[in-house]
Design an enzyme around this catalytic site. Structure first.
Site, mmCIF file in Angstrom:
data_model
loop_
_atom_site.group_PDB
_atom_site.id
_atom_site.type_symbol
_atom_site.label_atom_id
_atom_site.label_comp_id
_atom_site.label_asym_id
_atom_site.label_seq_id
_atom_site.Cartn_x
_atom_site.Cartn_y
_atom_site.Cartn_z
ATOM 1 N N GLY A 10 63.904 109.226 10.871
ATOM 2 C CA GLY A 10 64.090 107.773 10.992
ATOM 3 C C GLY A 10 64.297 107.105 9.641
ATOM 4 N N GLY B 17 66.137 114.832 10.640
ATOM 5 C CA GLY B 17 66.140 114.993 12.096
ATOM 6 C C GLY B 17 66.713 116.316 12.561
ATOM 7 N N LYS C 56 73.487 109.805 21.300
ATOM 8 C CA LYS C 56 73.964 108.494 21.759
ATOM 9 C C LYS C 56 74.579 107.635 20.672
ATOM 10 C CE LYS C 56 70.640 108.043 25.466
ATOM 11 N NZ LYS C 56 69.342 107.485 25.788
ATOM 12 N N ARG D 186 57.659 119.944 5.165
ATOM 13 C CA ARG D 186 57.141 118.691 4.597
ATOM 14 C C ARG D 186 55.931 118.938 3.688
ATOM 15 N NH1 ARG D 186 57.531 114.143 9.425
ATOM 16 N NH2 ARG D 186 59.608 113.407 8.875
#
Ligand SMILES: Nc1ncnc2c1ncn2[C@@H]1O[C@H](COP(=O)(O)OP(=O)(O)OP(=O)(O)O)[C@@H](O)[C@H]1O
Ligand SMILES: O=C(O)[C@H](O)COP(=O)(O)O
Length: 401
Positions: free
Chosen positions: A381, A358, A202, A40
């Site tokens: 996100g 992610g 999930k 980053r």
């Protein structure tokens, strides 16, 4: 609406100007406080160098971790200032606060082309509350604003949204521009066929993205822990695999929606199963119909990899979000690694390959294939929200081109 960017600003717009640049320096540290992945920070360099090259005084701001509005010595941006100084080849002036007299006097002493880094903006609770007075204080040391923090663009905070009300122009940095070009471009105007590979643990965390992608893509490939909810919804016995029983109906309706829309939704046909969760587990490869009681699926199997490879072969755009298995453990990393290799081979053939942030980015980096992809997102996100079709407040607040 396209946004104004740093590329729209010339040297005469910038020379001698104080530019507040919001970056996302939320990087991982080890226990000793060393940065373990500086992606980053490197990703922010083009915007910083563009601005300093045009004679601007660059005032960087960022959050780091989640200090909950309190000063936390472990969440200071000092290691970032050090790394940034090394990468830029010039001393970065480190401030111990992000607002107040110390900042004002350090900024006043800056020369054209110098770079300063403010302290963690989340040491103030007002940052996450998007408090207008706090935003005004942040903005008070600058003449104009550049938001290059794609990873934080889904947050409407004082340093990402609030400051735009006090600084003009407010424009996107080049990292922000590139992220939007790839991620928005891939779902809004993709070269087809467009495939999305969605994995991760999930279904519940990926419902939004699956629903949106079903509207946009030609093929949807599912892996990771979420597949067992889909398999169970088909009436297949999945042993001790991760299942969200309250999402079985949803899984059925997503499959029905895919059929209705003519989207090829592919679920793995075989899986790597384990008798427990851990590196010392016993493993087997079985067809998804043959998962014995007491065993759990922790990766996709070789037949599934082959099916996925065949499905991806003619695709012109591929977006990938979420690992195919528990890639942190070598025994269950093969499916994820094989998909990373497949994508790396498609890129030189003209396919646009996009890794949507992610854990999938961590997986691609782990196998050393990051530079073989068309685009690796710096946002977890944020990229997910963008792929869900949501408007990012940090982007919405910027000036239109
Ligand atoms: N079969 C599985 N059973 C249990 N966990 C799994 C399985 N496959 C993958 N996982 C776990 O899913 C996790 C990643 O899930 P997550 O939904 O957070 O993915 P992501 O979207 O890539 O990450 P991020 O939330 O950072 O965007 C990994 O830690 C991985 O070990
Ligand atoms: O790492 C991230 O995803 C961004 O820096 C945002 O951090 P946050 O989830 O703490 O807002």
């Amino acid at each position: 609406m396209p946004k104004k960017t740093v590329a729209n600003l010339s040297a005469s717009d910038l020379s001698g100007k104080r530019v507040l640049v919001r970056a996302d320096f939320n990087v991982p540290l080890d226990d000793a406080g060393n940065i373990t992945d500086d992606t980053r920070i490197r990703a922010a360099l083009p915007t910083i160098q563009d601005l300093t090259g045009k004679g601007a005084k660059v005032i960087l701001s960022s959050h780091f971790g989640r200090p909950k509005g309190q000063v936390n010595e472990k969440m200071r941006l000092t290691p970032v200032a050090k790394r940034l100084s090394e990468l830029l080849g010039q001393e970065v002036i480190k401030c111990d606060d992000c607002i107040g007299d110390e900042v004002a006097s350090k900024v006043q002493g800056m020369e054209n082309g110098q770079v300063a880094l403010l302290e963690n903006v989340r040491f103030y609770a007002e940052e996450e509350k998007n408090d207008p007075e706090f935003a005004k204080k942040l903005a008070s040391v600058a003449d104009l604003y550049v938001n290059d923090a794609f990873g934080t663009a889904h947050r409407a905070h004082a340093s990402t949204e609030g400051v735009t009300h006090y600084l003009s122009p407010s424009v996107a940095g080049s990292l922000m521009e590139k992220e939007l070009q790839y991620l928005k471009g891939a779902i809004e105007e993709p070269q087809r066929p467009l495939a999305a590979i969605i994995g991760g643990s999930k279904v519940s965390s990926k419902i939004g993205v699956i629903e949106t992608l079903l509207e946009k893509c030609d093929k949807l490939l599912l892996g990771g822990g979420m597949i067992f909810t889909f398999l169970k919804a088909r009436g297949i016995s999945v042993g001790n695999s991760l299942v969200e029983d309250d999402k079985l109906e949803l899984a059925k309706s997503l499959e029905a929606k895919a059929k209705e829309r003519g989207v090829a939704m592919l679920l793995p046909t075989d899986v790597v199963i384990a008798d427990k969760f851990g590196a010392d587990a016993n493993t087997q490869i079985v067809s998804v119909e043959n998962i014995p009681d007491g065993w759990m699926g922790l990766d996709i199997g070789p037949d599934s990899v082959k099916t996925f490879q065949d499905a991806l072969a003619d695709c012109k755009t591929v977006i990938w979000n979420g690992p195919m298995g528990v890639f942190e453990i070598d025994k269950f990393a093969k499916g994820t690694e094989a998909i990373a290799h497949t994508l790396s081979e498609l890129t030189p053939k003209g396919t646009t390959t996009i890794i949507g942030g992610g854990d999938s980015v961590a997986a691609v980096e782990k196998v050393g294939l990051a530079d073989k992809m068309s685009h690796i997102s710096t946002g977890g996100g944020a990229s997910l929200e963008l792929l869900e079709g949501k408007e990012l407040p940090g982007v919405a607040a910027l000036d239109e081109a």
